[in-house]
Design a protein around this motif. Structure first.
Motif, short mmCIF file in Angstrom:
data_model
loop_
_atom_site.label_atom_id
_atom_site.label_comp_id
_atom_site.label_asym_id
_atom_site.label_seq_id
_atom_site.Cartn_x
_atom_site.Cartn_y
_atom_site.Cartn_z
N ALA A 54 0.84 -1.20 0.00
CA ALA A 54 0.00 0.00 0.00
C ALA A 54 0.87 1.24 0.00
O ALA A 54 1.87 1.30 0.73
N ARG A 55 0.48 2.22 -0.79
CA ARG A 55 1.18 3.51 -0.82
C ARG A 55 0.77 4.30 0.42
O ARG A 55 -0.41 4.47 0.70
N ILE A 56 1.75 4.75 1.17
CA ILE A 56 1.51 5.51 2.39
C ILE A 56 2.13 6.89 2.21
O ILE A 56 3.34 7.05 2.31
N GLY A 57 1.31 7.86 1.92
CA GLY A 57 1.79 9.22 1.74
C GLY A 57 2.68 9.35 0.52
O GLY A 57 2.63 8.56 -0.41
N LYS A 58 3.53 10.36 0.52
CA LYS A 58 4.41 10.64 -0.61
C LYS A 58 5.71 9.86 -0.57
O LYS A 58 6.41 9.77 -1.56
N ARG A 59 6.02 9.28 0.58
CA ARG A 59 7.36 8.74 0.77
C ARG A 59 7.48 7.23 0.79
O ARG A 59 8.56 6.69 0.55
N TYR A 60 6.40 6.49 1.11
CA TYR A 60 6.54 5.06 1.34
C TYR A 60 5.50 4.22 0.60
O TYR A 60 4.37 4.64 0.39
N ILE A 61 5.92 3.01 0.27
CA ILE A 61 5.03 1.90 -0.08
C ILE A 61 5.40 0.80 0.91
O ILE A 61 6.58 0.43 1.01
N ASN A 63 4.73 -3.09 2.88
CA ASN A 63 4.17 -4.43 2.82
C ASN A 63 3.21 -4.56 4.00
O ASN A 63 3.61 -4.50 5.16
N LEU A 64 1.93 -4.72 3.72
CA LEU A 64 0.90 -4.75 4.76
C LEU A 64 1.07 -5.93 5.71
O LEU A 64 0.60 -5.88 6.85
N GLY A 65 1.73 -6.98 5.28
CA GLY A 65 1.96 -8.14 6.12
C GLY A 65 2.90 -7.88 7.28
O GLY A 65 2.92 -8.64 8.25
N TYR A 66 3.67 -6.81 7.22
CA TYR A 66 4.62 -6.49 8.28
C TYR A 66 4.15 -5.35 9.19
O TYR A 66 4.86 -4.97 10.11
N VAL A 67 2.97 -4.81 8.95
CA VAL A 67 2.47 -3.71 9.78
C VAL A 67 2.16 -4.25 11.17
O VAL A 67 1.38 -5.18 11.34
N TYR A 68 2.79 -3.63 12.16
CA TYR A 68 2.58 -4.02 13.55
C TYR A 68 1.83 -2.95 14.34
O TYR A 68 0.88 -3.24 15.04
N LYS A 69 2.26 -1.70 14.19
CA LYS A 69 1.68 -0.64 15.00
C LYS A 69 1.51 0.62 14.16
O LYS A 69 2.45 1.07 13.50
N ILE A 70 0.32 1.19 14.23
CA ILE A 70 0.01 2.45 13.57
C ILE A 70 -0.33 3.44 14.68
O ILE A 70 -1.31 3.24 15.40
N ASN A 71 0.47 4.48 14.82
CA ASN A 71 0.25 5.47 15.88
C ASN A 71 0.17 6.87 15.27
O ASN A 71 1.19 7.56 15.15
N LYS A 75 2.78 10.01 14.92
CA LYS A 75 3.19 9.95 13.50
C LYS A 75 4.18 8.83 13.26
O LYS A 75 5.17 9.00 12.56
N GLN A 76 3.89 7.65 13.83
CA GLN A 76 4.82 6.52 13.71
C GLN A 76 4.12 5.28 13.15
O GLN A 76 2.98 4.99 13.49
N ASP A 90 8.62 7.44 10.23
CA ASP A 90 7.88 8.67 10.51
C ASP A 90 6.99 8.97 9.32
O ASP A 90 7.48 9.17 8.20
N VAL A 91 5.68 8.97 9.57
CA VAL A 91 4.69 9.12 8.51
C VAL A 91 3.66 10.16 8.96
O VAL A 91 3.36 10.26 10.16
N SER A 92 3.08 10.89 8.03
CA SER A 92 2.10 11.91 8.38
C SER A 92 0.85 11.28 8.99
O SER A 92 0.52 10.12 8.74
N ARG A 93 0.15 12.06 9.79
CA ARG A 93 -1.09 11.57 10.43
C ARG A 93 -2.13 11.15 9.40
O ARG A 93 -2.79 10.14 9.57
N GLU A 94 -2.28 11.95 8.34
CA GLU A 94 -3.27 11.65 7.31
C GLU A 94 -2.96 10.32 6.64
O GLU A 94 -3.86 9.51 6.39
N ALA A 95 -1.69 10.09 6.34
CA ALA A 95 -1.29 8.84 5.70
C ALA A 95 -1.55 7.65 6.63
O ALA A 95 -1.99 6.58 6.19
N LEU A 96 -1.29 7.82 7.91
CA LEU A 96 -1.52 6.73 8.87
C LEU A 96 -3.01 6.45 9.04
O LEU A 96 -3.42 5.30 9.20
N LYS A 97 -3.83 7.48 9.00
CA LYS A 97 -5.28 7.28 9.08
C LYS A 97 -5.77 6.51 7.87
O LYS A 97 -6.60 5.61 7.98
#
Length: 108
Positions: A54-61, A63-71, A75-76, A90-97
């Motif tokens: 999944a594309r997360i904001g302007k900076r990252y894509i 792997n959803l299988g490794y997502v452990y914590k969304i804060n 902004k982590q 470090d990811v923007s709040r909007e991207a994490l939402k």
């Protein structure tokens, strides 16, 4: 040329016209394409398996299988396999939402 099992890719990180590919054994390699081009390549090559990323904001894509914590408050985003590695991005709040919404909709 890089030869990598897509399931071992943890995330892609943009750096101008380059994209870094970070794997679960902590290797980080640069390729000569921007993140948008990388997103297109993933969609073309992976077809039905493209939903593992999944594309997360302007900076990252990621792997959803490794997502452990969304804060969103801090902004982590933490990506881990619970054994060998843990990456904190470090990811923007909007991207994490947006990521939280994706994780609720998709079952991996």
């Amino acid at each position: 040329m890089l030869r990598i099992d897509v399931h071992r890719i943890v995330y892609f990180e943009a750096d101008g016209n380059y994209t870094y590919i970070v794997t679960c054994n902590k290797l980080k390699s640069a390729v000569c394409m921007n993140l948008g081009q990388m997103e297109d390549v993933l969609a073309q090559r992976l077809k039905e398996k493209k939903n593992i990323f999944a594309r997360i904001g302007k900076r990252y894509i990621v792997n959803l299988g490794y997502v452990y914590k969304i804060n969103p408050l801090k902004k982590q985003l933490v990506l881990t396999d619970f054994t060998n590695f843990s990456y904190q991005l470090d990811v923007s709040r909007e991207a994490l939402k947006t990521l939280k919404e994706i994780m609720v909709q998709i079952k991996i």
